[in-house]
Design an enzyme around this catalytic site. Structure first.
Site, PDB file in Angstrom:
ATOM      1  N   SER A 264      34.609  -6.244   0.358  1.00 19.27           N
ATOM      2  CA  SER A 264      34.198  -6.354   1.760  1.00 19.27           C
ATOM      3  C   SER A 264      34.003  -4.963   2.352  1.00 19.27           C
ATOM      4  O   SER A 264      34.392  -3.954   1.766  1.00 19.27           O
ATOM      5  CB  SER A 264      35.260  -7.095   2.563  1.00 19.27           C
ATOM      6  OG  SER A 264      36.398  -6.258   2.719  1.00 19.27           O
ATOM      7  N   LYS A 265      33.400  -4.959   3.526  1.00 20.55           N
ATOM      8  CA  LYS A 265      33.184  -3.688   4.216  1.00 20.55           C
ATOM      9  C   LYS A 265      34.512  -3.001   4.479  1.00 20.55           C
ATOM     10  O   LYS A 265      34.626  -1.779   4.429  1.00 20.55           O
ATOM     11  CB  LYS A 265      32.432  -3.967   5.523  1.00 20.55           C
ATOM     12  CG  LYS A 265      32.314  -2.746   6.397  1.00 20.55           C
ATOM     13  CD  LYS A 265      31.240  -2.918   7.435  1.00 20.55           C
ATOM     14  CE  LYS A 265      31.482  -2.090   8.683  1.00 20.55           C
ATOM     15  NZ  LYS A 265      31.956  -0.733   8.459  1.00 20.55           N
ATOM     16  N   ARG A 266      35.548  -3.803   4.745  1.00 19.96           N
ATOM     17  CA  ARG A 266      36.864  -3.227   5.012  1.00 19.96           C
ATOM     18  C   ARG A 266      37.392  -2.420   3.817  1.00 19.96           C
ATOM     19  O   ARG A 266      38.055  -1.412   3.989  1.00 19.96           O
ATOM     20  CB  ARG A 266      37.864  -4.316   5.402  1.00 19.96           C
ATOM     21  CG  ARG A 266      38.273  -4.207   6.862  1.00 19.96           C
ATOM     22  CD  ARG A 266      39.093  -5.401   7.292  1.00 19.96           C
ATOM     23  NE  ARG A 266      38.353  -6.637   7.141  1.00 19.96           N
ATOM     24  CZ  ARG A 266      38.773  -7.707   6.477  1.00 19.96           C
ATOM     25  NH1 ARG A 266      39.938  -7.683   5.881  1.00 19.96           N
ATOM     26  NH2 ARG A 266      38.025  -8.795   6.414  1.00 19.96           N
ATOM     27  N   ASP A 269      35.861   0.922   4.005  1.00 18.49           N
ATOM     28  CA  ASP A 269      36.461   1.748   5.067  1.00 18.49           C
ATOM     29  C   ASP A 269      37.840   2.241   4.629  1.00 18.49           C
ATOM     30  O   ASP A 269      38.199   3.390   4.841  1.00 18.49           O
ATOM     31  CB  ASP A 269      36.611   0.930   6.358  1.00 18.49           C
ATOM     32  CG  ASP A 269      35.255   0.535   6.924  1.00 18.49           C
ATOM     33  OD1 ASP A 269      34.260   1.157   6.514  1.00 18.49           O
ATOM     34  OD2 ASP A 269      35.193  -0.396   7.750  1.00 18.49           O
TER      35      ASP A 269
END
Ligand code: GLU
Length: 517
Positions: A264-266, A269
């Site tokens: 996921s994008k998380r 990050d």
């Protein structure tokens, strides 16, 4: 079923609901490799029928990302082609006609249930599903008298068209990677195919109709679409198109680098890597997400890295150009299990490809980095910059990183590393460096090859300590005690600059235990 002699036509069919995720890029790449390998056609179809989720700019982003990566499109919105339009919102007539075909054949029906009525049905029945067991209790053209249905339509009442799924059937999906998957039709609901409110089909109908009309031979897409495949098989059947149904290929999921679960994008990050090909500024939230391009990745490296996330060439070859990938790619070597997104490996690929960039091109890429660090691009000749990069590039993974390895070629030290001063600069060092400067000044030939043995000889004959002298020398020239081979540095800096730096060092560096005066 699929015919071996059928021309290969594949499509990448993203929905413009935001930036293209790196998993979507991998899907596009596999479609492209397969198309090119088989002399086939690569279609880009924009699936923008979900007006609620449409995001302006997303379609341009998709085109730009694919172009950056070298994934060429043969037929698409920009390229045109004999099966257009390639943007689904421009194909309403086609879908309307096909919805009508299903209605006429009794394979689909009108449903008038309001959101509140659907909500009430869900509240009343646990695990409510709109299907053969419940549809007669709902408000649709199967449960209501024909005149009433006709009147509601004539009055402009909003409706949806649902697919009538017969219970008690085994639905078989042949997947190239997963083999035969069989499910019971009872678990499927009567999916909405069309909404009169926005006069648009849903994904399922538009996708199947277009794959058929565009003569798609293979549907290569992410595993997240596998649950939709049985419904798609039934839709092909309802239209009478089973004979030309494309072959399904559901690619393995991309997993988190450090564990189970979907990437996921998380994760990006949290662990510091992009999950999008290009930088994205979200028009709604204003949020910015990093991209591979802006993070200094080389497109060929990204392609190579992604190609190996879910496929292998059958041996341990890792570095492959697009043409090599096209030659070696095989659906039969795609894995079933998810592929861990090993982003560190992505950095390694970038390192490898960075080494292969020809000097001229590398200089061009480095000029903006120099400028960002306050050095005018024309302050040095291209030849000089190229030589500097040649010396340090094996130490860098990314173009911007070249600066931290090469800055001293473009700027004399502004300060001296305190730890190194403490360790390497005692009260005798100023004098030793002054003598070294004199030696260097007197050398007839300043090239590294000649200078190095001369300096070594001088150190030895003066009874000096090699490590101490060379580290102090380096400290004056570089500002710290690391970097490439010293005589490669002086070779490029030249005599005047080297002497200037040694003498500036003698003036400015003081042993750590002596106060500055
Ligand atoms: N529009 C779907 C997507 O966004 C297409 C899925 C498919 O390839 O069938 O991925």
């Amino acid at each position: 079923m699929s015919d071996i002699n059928r021309p290969v036509r594949v499509r990448f069919a993203p929905s413009p609901t935001g930036p293209l995720h790196i998993g979507g890029v991998r899907t596009a790449l596999y479609n492209y490799l397969f198309a090119r390998q088989n002399g086939g056609t690569m279609i880009l179809r924009i699936e923008d029928t979900d007006s609620q989720r449409f995001v302006p700019g997303a379609e341009d982003y998709i085109n730009e990302a694919l172009a950056w990566l070298g994934i060429e499109i043969d037929e698409g919105v920009r390229e045109g082609g004999p099966f257009g339009p390639y943007r689904q919102s421009e194909r309403r007539d086609i879908y309307r006609r096909h919805v009508q075909m299903l209605l006429d054949a009794g394979k689909a029906y009108y449903a008038f249930d309001t959101p509140e009525e659907l909500e009430a049905a869900r509240a009343a029945t646990p695990n409510f599903q709109y299907d053969a067991s419940t549809r007669m209790g709902m408000r649709n053209s199967l449960s209501l008298p024909t005149e009433e249905v006709e009147k509601m339509i004539a009055d402009g009442q909003k409706y949806v068209v649902r697919f009538k799924i017969d219970p008690g059937r085994d639905v078989q999906v042949h997947d190239r990677i997963r083999g035969l998957v069989t499910i019971k039709s009872d678990i499927l609901d009567d999916k909405v195919l069309y909404k009169s409110a926005d006069d648009l089909p849903t994904y399922h109908l538009a996708n199947i109709v277009d794959d058929h009309l565009m003569e798609v031979s293979h549907v290569i897409r992410g595993e997240e679409w596998l649950p939709s495949a049985p419904l798609h098989v039934l839709l092909y059947e309802a239209f009478g198109w089973s004979d030309t149904m494309p072959e399904f290929v559901h690619l393995p999921l991309l997993l988190k680098p450090d564990g189970k679960g979907k990437l996921s994008k998380r994760d990006g990050d949290r662990l510091g890597f992009p999950v999008f090909p290009l930088l994205w500024n979200d028009p709604k939230s204003g949020e910015t997400s990093s991209g591979y391009r802006e993070s200094g990745y080389i497109p060929q490296a990204v392609v190579n890295f992604l190609a190996l996330l879910g496929w292998n060439p059958g041996d341990d070859t890792e570095v492959m150009s697009m043409n090599e990938l096209i030659a070696k790619f095989s659906l039969d070597h795609c894995s079933r299990s998810g592929a861990k997104f090993a982003f560190e490996k992505g950095k390694w690929f970038n390192h490898v490809y960075l080494q292969e960039i020809p000097s001229e091109k590398l200089v061009e890429l480095f000029l903006p980095v120099m400028e960002a660090n306050g050095v005018a691009p024309d302050a040095f000749s291209k030849e000089y910059i190229s030589k500097a990069l040649e010396i340090v590039k094996s130490r860098a993974n990314f173009v911007p990183e070249l600066w931290e390895h090469a800055h001293f070629f473009f700027r004399a030290p502004l300060s001296y590393d305190a730890k190194a001063v403490k360790k390497r600069w005692d009260s005798t060092m100023g004098d030793t460096m002054t003598r070294l400067a004199e030696l260097l000044e007197s050398q007839p030939d300043f090239s590294g090859k000649v200078l190095e043995p001369a300096v070594m000889e001088w150190i030895k004959s003066n009874g000096l300590h090699m490590g101490n002298v060379m580290n102090a020398f380096r400290l004056t020239v570089v500002g710290e005690c690391k970097g490439p081979h010293m005589f490669e540095i002086t070779d490029l800096l030249g005599r005047d600059e080297t002497l200037r730096r040694i003498r500036a060092g003698v003036d400015c560096i003081h042993p750590a235990d002596e106060p500055d005066i």
